[in-house]
Design an enzyme around this catalytic site. Structure first.
Site, short mmCIF file in Angstrom:
data_model
loop_
_atom_site.label_atom_id
_atom_site.label_comp_id
_atom_site.label_asym_id
_atom_site.label_seq_id
_atom_site.Cartn_x
_atom_site.Cartn_y
_atom_site.Cartn_z
N ASP A 100 59.00 20.25 44.37
CA ASP A 100 60.40 20.21 43.93
C ASP A 100 61.21 19.31 44.87
O ASP A 100 61.24 19.59 46.09
CB ASP A 100 60.95 21.64 43.99
N LYS A 130 59.20 17.57 40.66
CA LYS A 130 60.24 18.04 39.73
C LYS A 130 61.60 17.61 40.27
O LYS A 130 61.83 17.62 41.48
CB LYS A 130 60.20 19.56 39.58
N GLU A 132 65.81 18.02 39.58
CA GLU A 132 66.80 18.87 38.91
C GLU A 132 67.92 18.07 38.30
O GLU A 132 68.42 17.12 38.92
CB GLU A 132 67.39 19.85 39.94
N GLU A 200 66.30 26.25 32.09
CA GLU A 200 66.63 27.47 32.83
C GLU A 200 67.92 28.10 32.30
O GLU A 200 68.96 27.42 32.20
CB GLU A 200 66.77 27.16 34.34
O1 KIV Z 1 62.93 26.21 42.61
C1 KIV Z 1 62.43 26.87 41.70
O2 KIV Z 1 61.79 27.91 41.91
C2 KIV Z 1 62.61 26.40 40.33
C3 KIV Z 1 62.11 27.26 39.21
C4 KIV Z 1 63.05 28.36 38.97
C5 KIV Z 1 61.86 26.47 37.97
O3 KIV Z 1 63.16 25.36 40.14
#
Ligand code: KIV
Length: 298
Positions: A100, A130, A132, A200
């Site tokens: 992330d 990922k 956001e 989400e």
């Molecule tokens: O950081 C995280 O855990 C997330 C999930 C909720 C998809 O982005």
């Protein structure tokens, strides 16, 4: 003296040991096979999700709250995320590993975003990253990272990194205008080349309608059942945090209680001198002990 129960491990019968791939994820969407995604933040967590046979593992920036104790996801630093991701990588074989991008690691420019994504792949061994948020900037960052050869997962709806701008931790897409914005963001991220997207905290009916229009797999968290897969935060589903968490969490264990009970039992045993027992101790030959005493006396 206390003992802990020895429960047999239940591994799903259909858990595959083949590494997850992008074509397989696309195939799962086509066949309507639910995709299982979960977060992990360390080596033992990775061992657990590997053994449970999940499809995708996300080292989420939720680590800021679950393992670093912050009260939002904003403060976690890139180097902290990389350290956690490397530990997860060491425990994983089959699931697809997604890192992330934390707040502040990609917002400045496409070049910054590519540089950050490269670190997740080269240093931490991720299969993808990922990103956001929707709108022109995230779509541009996603396109740039995909062009650099790194698969990107999008994330729209409630995006905790920018929750202040969204009015707090609350469901999104509950007005027609807001729903249209989420739809436009999701389509733009798909068009930018994302291989999958997280929805989400949006209404189930909206998620169902949008996910039917998306060609890429849609992974829901608080987006109802009519999406291609589900993701939950490891600490939420296993009860390794205080409080009940968000409405969309189902709890499958109460590990914080189990951990507390285990440590409390250990503390009792130390205080009552029932730990360590003879089975935890090393011995020394009597003659060696006698020689040791004699050497000291001399
Ligand atoms: O950081 C995280 O855990 C997330 C999930 C909720 C998809 O982005």
């Amino acid at each position: 003296m206390s003992t802990l129960p020895n429960t047999p491990i239940q591994v799903p019968a259909d858990a595959s040991s083949l590494p997850m791939t992008l074509p397989r994820l696309r195939e799962m969407k086509r066949l309507g096979e639910p995709i299982v995604m979960v977060t992990a933040y360390d080596y033992p967590g990775a061992l657990a999700v590997e053994r449970a046979g999940v499809d995708i593992v996300l080292v989420g920036d939720s680590a800021a709250m679950t393992v670093l104790g912050h009260d939002s996801t904003v403060p976690v630093e890139l180097d902290e995320m990389l350290m956690l991701t490397k530990a997860v990588r060491r425990g994983l074989k089959s699931p697809f590993l997604v890192g992330d991008l934390p707040f502040g690691s990609n917002e400045i420019s496409d070049e910054q975003a590519i540089g950050t994504a490269l670190r997740f792949v080269r240093e931490a061994g991720c299969d993808a990253v990922k990103l956001e948020g929707g709108g022109p900037n995230p779509a541009s960052r996603a396109r740039a990272i995909v062009r650099a050869g790194i698969p990107v997962m999008g994330h729209v709806g409630l995006t905790p990194q920018t929750s202040t701008a969204l009015g707090g931790y609350r469901a999104q897409g509950r007005t027609a205008e807001n729903a249209r914005r989420i739809e436009a963001e999701a389509l733009a991220l798909q068009e930018a080349g994302c291989f999958a997207i997280v929805f989400e905290a949006i209404p189930s009916a909206l998620a169902a309608e949008l996910s039917g229009r998306m060609e890429i797999p849609v992974i829901g968290i608080g987006a109802g059942p009519s999406v291609d897969g589900q993701v939950l935060v490891f600490h939420d589903l296993l009860g390794i945090r205080e409080g009940m968490g968000a409405k969309f969490v189902r709890r499958y264990a109460s590990l914080l209680d189990d951990m507390t009970a285990g440590v409390a039992a250990y503390a009792d045993d130390v205080r009552s001198r029932t730990f360590p027992g003879p089975e935890h101790a090393y011995s020394i030959d009597e003659t060696e002990l006698a020689r040791f005493r004699a050497t000291r006396a001399a």
